[in-house]
Motif scaffolding. Structure first.
Motif, mmCIF file in Angstrom:
data_model
loop_
_atom_site.group_PDB
_atom_site.id
_atom_site.type_symbol
_atom_site.label_atom_id
_atom_site.label_comp_id
_atom_site.label_asym_id
_atom_site.label_seq_id
_atom_site.Cartn_x
_atom_site.Cartn_y
_atom_site.Cartn_z
ATOM 1 N N UNK A 1 -2.239 -23.428 2.845
ATOM 2 C CA UNK A 1 -2.083 -24.597 3.734
ATOM 3 C C UNK A 1 -1.810 -25.855 2.922
ATOM 4 N N UNK B 1 1.571 -26.453 1.897
ATOM 5 C CA UNK B 1 2.507 -26.723 2.990
ATOM 6 C C UNK B 1 3.043 -25.441 3.615
ATOM 7 N N UNK B 2 2.399 -24.301 3.274
ATOM 8 C CA UNK B 2 2.816 -23.024 3.856
ATOM 9 C C UNK B 2 2.065 -22.836 5.183
ATOM 10 N N UNK B 3 2.771 -22.388 6.209
ATOM 11 C CA UNK B 3 2.102 -22.057 7.471
ATOM 12 C C UNK B 3 1.410 -20.711 7.265
ATOM 13 N N UNK C 1 2.771 -16.892 7.723
ATOM 14 C CA UNK C 1 3.063 -16.222 6.455
ATOM 15 C C UNK C 1 2.274 -14.914 6.323
ATOM 16 N N UNK D 1 3.416 -34.584 7.354
ATOM 17 C CA UNK D 1 2.309 -34.154 6.505
ATOM 18 C C UNK D 1 2.720 -32.996 5.593
ATOM 19 N N UNK D 2 3.500 -32.075 6.159
ATOM 20 C CA UNK D 2 3.976 -30.940 5.369
ATOM 21 C C UNK D 2 4.768 -31.431 4.160
ATOM 22 N N UNK E 1 2.423 -32.794 1.601
ATOM 23 C CA UNK E 1 1.655 -31.710 0.973
ATOM 24 C C UNK E 1 2.405 -31.057 -0.177
ATOM 25 N N UNK E 2 3.726 -31.082 -0.081
ATOM 26 C CA UNK E 2 4.515 -30.506 -1.163
ATOM 27 C C UNK E 2 4.457 -31.375 -2.416
ATOM 28 N N UNK F 1 5.152 -18.887 -7.022
ATOM 29 C CA UNK F 1 5.060 -18.863 -5.555
ATOM 30 C C UNK F 1 5.515 -20.167 -4.875
ATOM 31 N N UNK G 1 8.838 -20.666 -2.392
ATOM 32 C CA UNK G 1 8.694 -21.125 -1.007
ATOM 33 C C UNK G 1 9.486 -22.405 -0.733
ATOM 34 N N UNK G 2 9.508 -23.303 -1.707
ATOM 35 C CA UNK G 2 9.996 -24.646 -1.384
ATOM 36 C C UNK G 2 11.149 -25.182 -2.230
#
Lengths: 246, 248
Positions: A121, A124-126, A130, B73-74, B77-78, B101, B105-106
Motif C-alpha cells: 500500500x 502505491x500498489x492496490x 494485486x 495520494x497514490x 506515495x510513489x 519490485x 510496478x511503476x
C-alpha cells in the motif's frame, strides 16, 4: 448485525479487488503463478479422491442392488450421475476449500502480520487487487477443469472397481454409463463450480486480509476461512440446484 | 519539508495522538522518539498515509496530503520510501526481485536499466552477491539493508523508517544509522525515523521529537537532548546506567 457488517465489509473489499490492475504484464504473470499454485498443485488430491470415491460409489450401489428386477446397468448410471451432479463439483469444492482456502488465508495472513501488505500500500500498489484478483481468475478458470478431470477419473475409478471385483458385469456398467445421458448435468456442475471457486478464492482472502495480531490469528483466520467457505458452498449448492434443475 | 499540523488520531475509544504539530526538514534526519505505546508508530504511519487522521493536516512540500484525492495520494506515495520494523520483504521473492519490485510496478525503464538501478541500490547499501538469495537466507541486518535498497530504488523524496535498528546488534545498528544518514544527505530526502534506540538518537538525531502519551512533549536535537531539564524526557532517555553516566 455482525453478519451484515461483514457482508458490507466483504463487498467493499471486493470493489477494491476488482479495480483495474496497475501493470498488465505483472498481473498476467501472477495469474499463471496462481494457476500453478491453486490449480495444478491440486490435481493429485483431486485424482486420489475422485478415483476412490468413484470406486466406492460403484461398489456401494452394486452391493445394495440385490433385487433381481433392478437392472444392473443402473450401477453405471448411478456412478455417472453422482459424479456429474454432486461429487465432482460440490465435494471436490469442499476439499479444495480446505486445501486452497487454508493456503490463501495463511499466505495473505502472513503478509498482513509481517507488514508486507502495508508495504505494498505504501508503494502505491492496490494490494487487494494485486494479491486477490489473480487468485480469483486462476480459481474460476482452473476449478471447472479440475471438475471435468474429477468426473473422468471418478468414472474410471468405478470402472476399475468393477473390473477388479466383478461386482457386476463390466458391460452392464459401461452400458449404464452411456444410458440416458443428459449433457446439461455437466453444464450445471460447471456453473456451480465457478461460483464455488469464487467463494474459495475470496472468503479466505477476506478473512486473512483484516486479521490483527500475531501468528495465532493466522491459524484462526485459516480455520474460519475453511468453515465459512464450506458453509457457503453448501448453501449455494442448494440455491443453484433449485435454480438450475427445477 | 513535511509539516504536521495539529493532528489527532484515535482507534475506537482510545485516543492515540492529540494535537501534534511538527516540522520534518529536508536533508536532515528527523527522529521521533518515545516509550512503547506512546503513539510514535501511529504518528509515523499517519504521516506516511497508512493511517487516516481524525483531525489536522499533513503537508508534503506545499500539498496538503490529508485533503488529496486517492489518485493524488497514490502519486505522492510513489515518492515515499518506507522501511518497516521487520523489513516487510516479500518472502517468496529473492533479494533482487524484492528490490526491483517497485521499478517493475511503476517505472518505464528497460529491463537492463532496471537491473542496473537494482545493482546500484544494493551496492549503495553495501550488499553484494546476495541477489539470488531469499530473505530467510540472509541475516537481519542484511534484510534491513535490502529493505532500504527497495525503499530508495525509485529515488524517493521522502524516507520513513520504523524502528530501523530493532533486533540488530549494536555494531550492525551503527552501520544502519550511518547508512540512513548518508542516504539522507546524498538523496536530499526528508527522512523520518521512529526509534527508541538511544545510540541512534545521539549519533544521527538532527531533529528530535519526543512523544509522550500521544502528545508532542519536547523537540530539539542530539546535543540539546543531553542537557534538557524535561523530566519525562530525562526519565526516558536516561533510563539506563550507561546513559546516566554519559550525561554526567
Amino acid at each position: 448485525m455482525n453478519t451484515f457488517y461483514h457482508i458490507g465489509k466483504y463487498l467493499l473489499f471486493l470493489t477494491k479487488v476488482f479495480k483495474r490492475p496497475q501493470k498488465r504484464n505483472i498481473f498476467i504473470q501472477n495469474i499463471f503463478f496462481e494457476i500453478e499454485k491453486l490449480g495444478i498443485n491440486s490435481i493429485v488430491i483431486v485424482f486420489i479422491i475422485s478415483v476412490f470415491m468413484g470406486a466406492v460409489i460403484t461398489l456401494q450401489t452394486a452391493y445394495n442392488i440385490e433385487l433381481s428386477f433392478v437392472p444392473l446397468y443402473l450401477v453405471g448410471l448411478g456412478t455417472r450421475d453422482s459424479m456429474f451432479l454432486e461429487f465432482s463439483s460440490t465435494i471436490v469444492a469442499l476439499i479444495l476449500a480446505g486445501k486452497v482456502g487454508a493456503n490463501i488465508a495463511s499466505e495473505i495472513g502472513t503478509m498482513k502480520i509481517r507488514e508486507q501488505i502495508e508495504a505494498l500500500d505504501m508503494m502505491g500498489v492496490n494490494s487487494e487487487s494485486y494479491l486477490v484478483l489473480p487468485k480469483i481468475i486462476a480459481a474460476v478458470f482452473t476449478f471447472p477443469l479440475l471438475t471435468l478431470f474429477s468426473m473422468f477419473i471418478g468414472i474410471f475409478g468405478g470402472y476399475l472397481a468393477v473390473y477388479f471385483t466383478d461386482a457386476i458385469p463390466i458391460d452392464d456398467f459401461v452400458y449404464g454409463l452411456h444410458y440416458y445421458f443428459i449433457p446439461f448435468y455437466i453444464t450445471y456442475s460447471l456453473i456451480k463450480v465457478v461460483i464455488f471457486a469464487f467463494i474459495i478464492a475470496t472468503i479466505p482472502a477476506y478473512q486473512a486480509y483484516f486479521i490483527r495480531g500475531g501468528a495465532l490469528e493466522i491459524g484462526k483466520a485459516s480455520t474460519k476461512a475453511v468453515v465459512y467457505s464450506s458453509i457457503l458452498i453448501l448453501f449455494f449448492n442448494v440455491v443453484l440446484t433449485q435454480i438450475l434443475l427445477s | 519539508m513535511i509539516e504536521v499540523r495539529n493532528i489527532s488520531k484515535s482507534f475506537g475509544e482510545e485516543q492515540i495522538l492529540t494535537d501534534i504539530s511538527l516540522t520534518f526538514e529536508r536533508g536532515k534526519t528527523n527522529l521521533i522518539i518515545g516509550q512503547s505505546g506512546s503513539g510514535k508508530t501511529v504518528l509515523l504511519k499517519s504521516v506516511a498515509g497508512i493511517h487516516e487522521i481524525d483531525k489536522g493536516e499533513i503537508v508534503f512540500g506545499k500539498e496538503v496530503y490529508s485533503a488529496m484525492s486517492h489518485k493524488e495520494r497514490q502519486k505522492i506515495r510513489k515518492e515515499i520510501g518506507m522501511v518497516f520494523q521487520g523489513g516487510a520483504l516479500f518472502d517468496s521473492y529473492t533479494v533482487y526481485e524484492n528490490v526491483i519490485f517497485p521499478l517493475r510496478m511503476f517505472s518505464t525503464l528497460s529491463k537492463k536499466e532496471m537491473t542496473e538501478r537494482v545493482e546500484f541500490c544494493l551496492d549503495r547499501v553495501n550488499l553484494h552477491q546476495v541477489e539470488d538469495l531469499y530473505p530467510s537466507e540472509i541475516s537481519g541486518g542484511m534484510q534491513k539493508r535490502v529493505a532500504i535498497a527497495r525503499a530508495i530504488v525509485l529515488n524517493p523524496k521522502y524516507l520513513f523508517f520504523d524502528e530501523p535498528n530493532s533486533g540488530l546488534d549494536p555494531k550492525t545498528a551503527i552501520v544502519i544509522d550511518n547508512l540512513i544518514k548518508e542516504l539522507t544527505i546524498d538523496f536530499n530526502t526528508v527522512t523520518i525515523i521512529n526509534t527508541h534506540d538511544m545510540n541512534s538518537v545521539i549519533e544521527i538525531g538532527d531533529n528530535i521529537a519526543f512523544i509522550y502519551k500521544g502528545k508532542k512533549w519536547w523537540t530539539g536535537n542530539n546535543k540539546e537532548i543531553l542537557i534538557s531539564n524535561n523530566k519525562e524526557l530525562n526519565d526516558f532517555v536516561f533510563a539506563t546506567e550507561l546513559m546516566r553516566s554519559i550525561k554526567k
